[in-house]
Design an enzyme around this catalytic site. Sequence first.
Site, PDB file in Angstrom:
ATOM      1  N   ASN A   2       0.293   9.762   8.462  1.00  0.00           N
ATOM      2  CA  ASN A   2       0.485  10.996   7.672  1.00  0.00           C
ATOM      3  C   ASN A   2      -0.012  12.182   8.497  1.00  0.00           C
ATOM      4  O   ASN A   2      -1.218  12.380   8.632  1.00  0.00           O
ATOM      5  CB  ASN A   2      -0.304  10.877   6.353  1.00  0.00           C
ATOM      6  N   TRP A   3       0.928  12.948   9.024  1.00  0.00           N
ATOM      7  CA  TRP A   3       0.549  14.072   9.888  1.00  0.00           C
ATOM      8  C   TRP A   3       0.073  15.300   9.111  1.00  0.00           C
ATOM      9  O   TRP A   3      -0.384  16.265   9.704  1.00  0.00           O
ATOM     10  CB  TRP A   3       1.737  14.436  10.789  1.00  0.00           C
ATOM     11  N   LYS A   4       0.271  15.293   7.800  1.00  0.00           N
ATOM     12  CA  LYS A   4      -0.097  16.473   6.996  1.00  0.00           C
ATOM     13  C   LYS A   4       0.555  17.712   7.620  1.00  0.00           C
ATOM     14  O   LYS A   4       1.657  17.610   8.161  1.00  0.00           O
ATOM     15  CB  LYS A   4      -1.618  16.589   6.882  1.00  0.00           C
ATOM     16  N   HIS A  21      -0.986  12.042  -3.050  1.00  0.00           N
ATOM     17  CA  HIS A  21      -2.072  12.221  -2.088  1.00  0.00           C
ATOM     18  C   HIS A  21      -3.124  13.153  -2.704  1.00  0.00           C
ATOM     19  O   HIS A  21      -2.788  14.083  -3.426  1.00  0.00           O
ATOM     20  CB  HIS A  21      -1.550  12.803  -0.772  1.00  0.00           C
ATOM     21  N   GLU A  78      -4.692  15.512  -1.592  1.00  0.00           N
ATOM     22  CA  GLU A  78      -4.510  16.936  -1.298  1.00  0.00           C
ATOM     23  C   GLU A  78      -3.436  17.540  -2.209  1.00  0.00           C
ATOM     24  O   GLU A  78      -3.476  18.738  -2.512  1.00  0.00           O
ATOM     25  CB  GLU A  78      -4.175  17.112   0.190  1.00  0.00           C
ATOM     26  N   GLU A  87      -7.333   5.322  -1.440  1.00  0.00           N
ATOM     27  CA  GLU A  87      -7.996   6.290  -0.567  1.00  0.00           C
ATOM     28  C   GLU A  87      -9.147   6.953  -1.319  1.00  0.00           C
ATOM     29  O   GLU A  87      -8.924   7.900  -2.090  1.00  0.00           O
ATOM     30  CB  GLU A  87      -7.011   7.387  -0.149  1.00  0.00           C
ATOM     31  N   GLY A 139     -10.786  12.189   5.897  1.00  0.00           N
ATOM     32  CA  GLY A 139     -11.164  13.191   6.890  1.00  0.00           C
ATOM     33  C   GLY A 139     -12.663  13.351   7.036  1.00  0.00           C
ATOM     34  O   GLY A 139     -13.144  14.394   7.469  1.00  0.00           O
ATOM     35  N   SER A 146     -10.316   7.910   6.845  1.00  0.00           N
ATOM     36  CA  SER A 146     -11.097   7.778   8.082  1.00  0.00           C
ATOM     37  C   SER A 146     -10.847   6.468   8.827  1.00  0.00           C
ATOM     38  O   SER A 146     -11.762   5.910   9.441  1.00  0.00           O
ATOM     39  CB  SER A 146     -12.598   7.965   7.803  1.00  0.00           C
ATOM     40  N   GLY A 164      -4.540   9.477   8.675  1.00  0.00           N
ATOM     41  CA  GLY A 164      -4.313  10.902   8.861  1.00  0.00           C
ATOM     42  C   GLY A 164      -4.662  11.301  10.285  1.00  0.00           C
ATOM     43  O   GLY A 164      -3.898  11.106  11.226  1.00  0.00           O
ATOM     44  N   GLY A 165      -5.862  11.854  10.457  1.00  0.00           N
ATOM     45  CA  GLY A 165      -6.273  12.439  11.733  1.00  0.00           C
ATOM     46  C   GLY A 165      -6.050  11.538  12.947  1.00  0.00           C
ATOM     47  O   GLY A 165      -5.565  12.007  13.986  1.00  0.00           O
TER      48      GLY A 165
HETATM   49  P1  PGA Z   1      -7.791  10.605   7.429  1.00  0.00           P
HETATM   50  O1  PGA Z   1      -6.722  10.967   6.301  1.00  0.00           O
HETATM   51  O2  PGA Z   1      -7.297   9.355   8.104  1.00  0.00           O
HETATM   52  O3  PGA Z   1      -7.765  11.788   8.346  1.00  0.00           O
HETATM   53  O4  PGA Z   1      -9.077  10.390   6.756  1.00  0.00           O
HETATM   54  C1  PGA Z   1      -6.192   9.972   5.491  1.00  0.00           C
HETATM   55  C2  PGA Z   1      -5.354  10.592   4.415  1.00  0.00           C
HETATM   56  O5  PGA Z   1      -5.579  11.724   4.011  1.00  0.00           O
HETATM   57  O6  PGA Z   1      -4.424   9.959   3.927  1.00  0.00           O
END
Ligand code: PGA
Length: 245
Positions: free
Chosen positions: A11-13, A99, A101, A166, A172, A204, A225-226
């Site tokens: 997930n590149w956001k 998600h 966010e 999650e 993050g 994470s 994500g990251g």
């Molecule tokens: P992260 O993000 O791997 O950067 O913690 C995961 C996510 O938001 O799905």
Amino acid sequence: MQTTPRWLIANWKMNGDAAAVRAWAFAVNQALAAQAAPLRAVFCPPAIYLGDAGAALPANARLMLGGQDCHREEKGAFTGETSAAMLADKGCRFVIVGHSECRRSGDCDATVRAKAQAALAAGLTPIICLGEAQADYDNAGTQAALDRQLAGLGALPAGGYLIAYEPLWAIGANRTPAPTEIQAAHRHIKSVLGSSATVLYGGSVHAGNAREILALPEVAGALIGGASLEIASMCALITGATTTR
Ligand code: PGA
């Protein structure tokens, strides 16, 4: 030899640009093609770059595409939004819904369910995110928080969706629950949705901890994500996910 397919969802956001998306899709697909293990990897770039990702992939690509969100309605006066059918039209087979966010910007459980249904109607597999907040975790309220988010999902066709567990406090944050806590949450989700539910872990995940997390028998894969942004760290995750259980 690993037999159960494992999932990696990148997930590149709101990151990257067209050139980075093209280079990443091409390189990661090549890394996947070199793996004999039954790994299923989904790339979710910003929607505006889905065409760039698709153009960088060969016809028989192992890397699949997904959207980061979709609208609950099929079409209409929803400025700035993307429908599930539009994602399918750009080559997506998956879409992330719920998600944290997006929940923070207003998606409630009913909206998340409606988005999952819209995805299914468009022929996409929704990846439904849920997880407890820090306060739930601190007060032994993880299962109750999960129950609230799972309540409406029983109506969805079994096997038609993936769940990404999650914990909000792990996203993050460079911290993850203990393996036993991840197992307990996954078991609880399966006790509600059925033992055949596919449940991934997110929050994470990086090359340094993926092996341990993905080795847990309840964990069918990871949403990243990251650590998915760089080609090298994604390739390290692919290697970590293809080791034996
Ligand atoms: P992260 O993000 O791997 O950067 O913690 C995961 C996510 O938001 O799905």
